[in-house]
Design a protein around this motif. Structure first.
Motif, PDB file in Angstrom:
ATOM      1  N   SER A 114       0.852  -1.197   0.000  1.00 48.30           N
ATOM      2  CA  SER A 114       0.000   0.000   0.000  1.00 48.30           C
ATOM      3  C   SER A 114       0.880   1.238   0.000  1.00 48.30           C
ATOM      4  N   GLY A 115       0.250   2.373  -0.265  1.00 49.86           N
ATOM      5  CA  GLY A 115       0.971   3.642  -0.215  1.00 49.86           C
ATOM      6  C   GLY A 115       1.428   3.957   1.197  1.00 49.86           C
ATOM      7  N   THR A 116       0.583   3.640   2.156  1.00 50.26           N
ATOM      8  CA  THR A 116       0.932   3.872   3.564  1.00 50.26           C
ATOM      9  C   THR A 116       2.240   3.172   3.909  1.00 50.26           C
ATOM     10  N   GLU A 117       2.296   1.901   3.556  1.00 48.51           N
ATOM     11  CA  GLU A 117       3.486   1.108   3.844  1.00 48.51           C
ATOM     12  C   GLU A 117       4.716   1.664   3.132  1.00 48.51           C
ATOM     13  N   ALA A 208      -2.466  16.420  -3.586  1.00 50.31           N
ATOM     14  CA  ALA A 208      -3.773  16.103  -4.164  1.00 50.31           C
ATOM     15  C   ALA A 208      -4.695  15.423  -3.146  1.00 50.31           C
ATOM     16  N   ASN A 209      -4.463  15.713  -1.878  1.00 51.81           N
ATOM     17  CA  ASN A 209      -5.297  15.109  -0.840  1.00 51.81           C
ATOM     18  C   ASN A 209      -6.017  16.137   0.005  1.00 51.81           C
ATOM     19  N   ASN A 210      -5.893  17.394  -0.359  1.00 51.28           N
ATOM     20  CA  ASN A 210      -6.557  18.465   0.376  1.00 51.28           C
ATOM     21  C   ASN A 210      -7.007  19.453  -0.678  1.00 51.28           C
ATOM     22  N   PHE A 236       9.789  12.478  -2.388  1.00 53.42           N
ATOM     23  CA  PHE A 236       8.580  12.853  -3.118  1.00 53.42           C
ATOM     24  C   PHE A 236       7.594  11.696  -3.013  1.00 53.42           C
ATOM     25  N   ASP A 237       6.444  11.964  -2.426  1.00 54.07           N
ATOM     26  CA  ASP A 237       5.394  10.953  -2.350  1.00 54.07           C
ATOM     27  C   ASP A 237       4.573  11.054  -3.640  1.00 54.07           C
ATOM     28  N   GLU A 238       4.836  10.119  -4.532  1.00 54.82           N
ATOM     29  CA  GLU A 238       4.170  10.128  -5.852  1.00 54.82           C
ATOM     30  C   GLU A 238       3.094   9.032  -5.937  1.00 54.82           C
ATOM     31  N   GLY A 264       2.214   3.989  -5.459  1.00 54.45           N
ATOM     32  CA  GLY A 264       1.094   3.114  -5.087  1.00 54.45           C
ATOM     33  C   GLY A 264       0.119   3.141  -6.248  1.00 54.45           C
ATOM     34  N   LYS A 265      -1.146   3.011  -5.940  1.00 54.71           N
ATOM     35  CA  LYS A 265      -2.235   3.209  -6.903  1.00 54.71           C
ATOM     36  C   LYS A 265      -1.962   2.654  -8.313  1.00 54.71           C
ATOM     37  N   ILE A 266      -1.599   3.507  -9.287  1.00 58.99           N
ATOM     38  CA  ILE A 266      -1.462   3.073 -10.687  1.00 58.99           C
ATOM     39  C   ILE A 266      -0.480   1.913 -10.796  1.00 58.99           C
TER      40      ILE A 266
END
Ligand code: PMP
Length: 424
Positions: A114-117, A208-210, A236-238, A264-266
């Motif tokens: 996950s992105g968190t991890e 992109a979270n706020n 950089f958190d991408e 993460g994600k894509i």
């Protein structure tokens, strides 16, 4: 009682808030969450068979749309070969090599789930490699829900108006410094005072979270310069921007190379995947080569690796980013034309295939602090009206919208027409 109503009342008894992740509960907007039955391309169907045009796309992973035929085929074949081995696999190496070829910061990559991890592990690595403990983050940037980062974060936390979370000991966050985005003076003052004890500064290069808080390149450059000068690392958190803004994500778009990057994600094409990467010298601090421990039973899972690799290959084969940019432009220009001479209750902010309905002129909203506290209220009726028409936007004013290669020009025009109806 409808199938969905029945299921939702069962969910409320079986799952806290009825959900497995808070923002899904629709608390920030009117109505009950939608239960998806199936998705295809730019659309999904709910349990009652109602069709929606989707601009959430699983919050980003589905850049090719729902159930892309190539990805489905590759995943089905991978599943048939075995769902997990807890051992290295071919696609894992290929995916790592592809990301190394694409992203300027990556020589080596470690996969997680996950992105968190990914961010949590990258921060441990940064601390281990620098021998320093302090980390710096920016308010409004979300980096997952690990303890040290649940300070002034965005995403579901803003939706619920919580500055942080219960259950995170203050001692765990004492080493996390928080600054506002877009504030050069605060950045300089912080580094003058604490720069030499800083392990790593973490930022979403395109927050992109706020909302979509587009940063000035000069601000990101200053952060790059100051971290370097003080011997601290830049992460950089991408998780959102990676592979969405182009092969090299926001790092390439801004022409700024961080020391560490998270994905993460894509990268998982809809399967649970995260990763963090950096230079070989840095990454080799990880076990089994180095002293920084990090591990995972399902890390580099063969089905997830296959999904991610197929997604990146399709993106590359289609030159998807040109198409995504032109869809984004169509949205922006279409809305400007349809609302010309009138006032909209929001400003469209758009970068590539990401968009957001901002409460103020985008030039003035580059930090979480610049947002009016009540702007979620103005979003409710917009969300509700679009949902009525079968257009699904994120159930929170703070979340961004996602275009995919599966969206057609007509899909974008439908969104334009629905949004332009709010012009007066
Ligand atoms: N970092 C960023 C920038 C994100 O947007 C997210 C999730 N939205 C995360 C980290 C956490 O990722 P995950 O939800 O996969 O744990």
């Amino acid at each position: 009682m409808s199938l969905a109503t029945d299921l939702w009342s069962r969910a409320l008894h079986a799952l806290p808030g009825g959900v497995s992740s808070p923002v899904r509960a629709f608390q920030a907007v009117d109505g009950d969450p939608i239960f998806y039955r199936q998705g295809q391309g730019s659309r999904f169907e709910d349990l009652e068979g109602r069709s929606y045009l989707d601009f959430v796309m699983s919050w980003g992973p589905l850049i090719l749309g729902h159930a892309h035929p190539t990805v489905v085929e590759v995943v089905q074949a991978a599943v048939a070969r075995g769902m997990s081995f807890g051992a290295p696999c071919e696609d894992e190496v290929e995916l790592a090599e592809k990301v190394r070829d694409w992203h300027p910061a990556v020589e080596k990559l470690r996969f997680v789930s996950s992105g968190t991890e990914a961010v949590m592990s990258a921060i441990r690595l940064a601390r281990g490699a620098t021998g320093r403990d302090r980390i710096l983050k920016f308010s409004g940037c979300y980096h997952g829900h690990s303890d040290a980062l649940l300070v002034a974060a965005g995403s579901g936390l803003v939706t619920f108006g919580e500055p942080a979370s219960a259950g995170v000991p203050a001692d765990f966050t004492h080493l996390t410094s928080v600054l506002q985005l877009d504030d050069d003076a605060a950045l300089e003052a912080f580094f003058a005072e604490k720069g030499d004890e800083l392990a790593v500064a973490v930022i979403e290069p395109l927050p992109a979270n706020n909302g979509l808080l587009v940063q000035r390149k000069a601000f990101l450059l200053k952060l790059r310069e100051l971290t370097e000068k003080h011997g601290a690392l830049l992460l950089f958190d991408e998780v959102i921007s990676g592979f969405r803004l182009g092969k090299g994500g926001a790092s390439e778009a801004y022409e700024i190379t961080p020391d560490l990057v998270t994905f993460g994600k894509i990268m998982g094409g809809g399967m649970p995947v995260g990763a963090f990467g950096g230079s070989q010298a840095l990454m080799d601090h990880l076990a089994p080569l180095g002293p920084v421990y990090q591990a995972g039973t399902l890390s580099g899972n063969p089905v997830a690796m296959a999904a991610g690799l197929a997604t990146l290959e399709v993106l590359e084969g289609q030159d998807a980013w040109t198409r995504l940019e032109s869809l984004g432009q169509r949205l922006e220009q279409g809305l400007a034309q349809k609302s010309a001479g009138k006032e909209l209750p929001f400003h469209l902010v758009r970068v590539g295939s990401l968009f957001w309905l901002a409460p103020r002129d985008p030039e003035t909203v580059r930090s979480a602090e610049a947002l009016p506290s009540d702007f979620g209220e103005a979003y409710r009726p917009i969300h509700g009206a679009l949902l009525e028409q079968g257009i699904y936007l994120a159930p929170s004013a703070y979340e961004v919208g996602f275009l995919s290669t599966a969206h057609s020009e007509q899909d974008v025009d439908r969104l334009v027409t629905a949004l332009a109806a709010f012009a007066h």
